[in-house]
Design a protein around this motif. Structure first.
Motif, PDB file in Angstrom:
ATOM      1  N   TYR A   9       2.708  30.486  11.476  1.00  9.30           N
ATOM      2  CA  TYR A   9       2.521  31.827  10.923  1.00  9.30           C
ATOM      3  C   TYR A   9       2.595  32.908  11.999  1.00  9.30           C
ATOM      4  O   TYR A   9       2.269  34.069  11.734  1.00  9.30           O
ATOM      5  CB  TYR A   9       1.168  31.897  10.199  1.00  9.30           C
ATOM      6  N   ASP A  12       4.440  36.211  11.320  1.00 12.35           N
ATOM      7  CA  ASP A  12       3.670  37.076  10.420  1.00 12.35           C
ATOM      8  C   ASP A  12       2.501  37.719  11.162  1.00 12.35           C
ATOM      9  O   ASP A  12       2.209  38.912  10.973  1.00 12.35           O
ATOM     10  CB  ASP A  12       3.145  36.270   9.230  1.00 12.35           C
ATOM     11  N   LEU A  60      -2.060  35.387   5.093  1.00 12.95           N
ATOM     12  CA  LEU A  60      -0.771  34.893   5.580  1.00 12.95           C
ATOM     13  C   LEU A  60      -0.597  33.420   5.228  1.00 12.95           C
ATOM     14  O   LEU A  60       0.512  32.970   4.919  1.00 12.95           O
ATOM     15  CB  LEU A  60      -0.656  35.114   7.087  1.00 12.95           C
ATOM     16  N   PRO A  70       4.918  38.633   0.286  1.00 14.84           N
ATOM     17  CA  PRO A  70       4.782  38.950   1.715  1.00 14.84           C
ATOM     18  C   PRO A  70       4.233  40.338   2.002  1.00 14.84           C
ATOM     19  O   PRO A  70       3.398  40.491   2.905  1.00 14.84           O
ATOM     20  CB  PRO A  70       6.217  38.802   2.232  1.00 14.84           C
ATOM     21  N   HIS A  74       0.763  40.862   4.048  1.00 12.31           N
ATOM     22  CA  HIS A  74       0.702  41.589   5.309  1.00 12.31           C
ATOM     23  C   HIS A  74      -0.255  42.775   5.229  1.00 12.31           C
ATOM     24  O   HIS A  74      -1.025  43.018   6.170  1.00 12.31           O
ATOM     25  CB  HIS A  74       2.107  42.045   5.706  1.00 12.31           C
TER      26      HIS A  74
END
Length: 324
Positions: A9, A12, A60, A70, A74
């Motif tokens: 991850y 991200d 995430l 997404p 975020h």
């Protein structure tokens, strides 16, 4: 060795930190530099940053495991990271008041306001998120104040997770955005085990500091209970001080974390990242206990052997630090 709860991850995570950095750069000049430095210290690319990822990374995870969009993942992670910075500043002031207390409190409040702005963009005022938000902060407030006179660890080890209850907001928010509010209780129960193990690991590492400042510490609670001594109390009983490095107490403390890790791995509702992170934290605790036992053995072998060994470790540590 891959960190299953972090490495997949990382792209991200970097995007979230960049977004928060852009916000902090807009703070007044007298505060922006301090805010950016705090954010830099939290960034997971820094080796052994010492801070929990759970406070912001759960959305995430759920982007990849549960299909959380997404952009929502975020945004929610950004809000959680800003919120975590607020609580870290507040905790620093409460645990060890210093000359920069005013700076930390004012900076923390700016982070808090920014976090609320992002939460509000995700959840309408009528959303059940705000009921959970109030409950989570209430649990945190009760826990922090109760530590002064209640031995939570002896009542139930999981109660020490309440001090980190704001970390639940990422999971709660993600599940509400996924319209899976019925999962909140079970997933948060699993998360509390991770938060408990994290707190136990931190407490074992911070035993000396917490004893000096009179902060609640689950390992000191464990020792005091075994010795049938009252806790929390400041100053500590001498017998508690003398038994901090007692191998029986260190091992039985780690056994508590192992029991709850087994409970976590047998749950059907747990996120896989919870298991991998909790396993990492448990192993960190076990290694810390093992390291302390080895330290004791070197002391027993005599001063010269101990001095040689410590000199070797210092040289190795310096080389590793220089290479970071």
């Amino acid at each position: 060795m891959q960190r299953e709860w972090l490495d997949p991850y990382m792209l991200d995570v970097k995007a979230v930190f960049e977004s928060v950095e852009e916000r902090l750069q807009q703070y007044p000049e007298s505060l922006a530099g301090h805010a950016l430095e705090q954010l830099r210290l939290l960034h997971p690319v820094r080796r052994n940053s010492g801070h929990s990822y759970v406070g912001y990374i759960t959305p995430l995870w759920m982007q990849h495991t549960d299909g959380l969009p997404p952009d929502q993942a975020h945004q929610l992670s950004v809000a959680c990271l800003l919120h975590m910075m607020y609580f870290l500043n507040l905790d620093d002031v409460m645990d060890e008041p210093a000359e920069d207390a005013v700076l930390k409190l004012t900076l923390g409040n700016l982070c808090y306001v920014d976090a609320l702005r992002v939460y509000s963009a995700l959840f309408e005022s009528s959303s059940d998120f705000w009921n959970h938000f109030r409950q989570v902060l209430q649990d945190w407030a009760v826990s922090v104040n109760g530590e002064l006179h209640i031995d939570y660890f002896q009542q139930n080890p999981l109660l020490i997770a309440q001090k980190a209850s704001p970390s639940q907001l990422g999971v709660i928010g993600a599940l509400l955005l996924l319209e899976q509010g019925d999962r909140i209780a079970s997933v948060c129960d699993a998360l509390n085990i991770v938060l408990m193990t994290l707190q136990m690991t931190d407490d074992f590492t911070d035993t000396k500091q917490d004893a000096e400042h009179g902060n609640y510490n689950s390992y000191l609670s464990h020792i005091s209970a075994a010795l049938q001594q009252e806790y929390p109390t400041h100053p500590l009983h001498e017998s508690t001080h003398h038994n901090v490095f007692n191998s029986t107490f260190m091992n039985s403390y780690a056994d508590i974390a192992q029991y709850f890790h087994s409970t976590l791995t047998s749950s059907n509702s747990v996120l896989p990242q919870f298991i991998s992170l909790n396993g990492y934290l448990y192993n960190t605790l076990v290694q810390a206990v093992h390291g302390m036992l080895q330290h004791k053995k070197r002391l027993y072998r005599g001063g010269f052997h101990y001095w040689i060994r410590e000199s070797q470790l210092e040289t190795t540590d310096k080389r590793e630090t220089d290479s970071v």
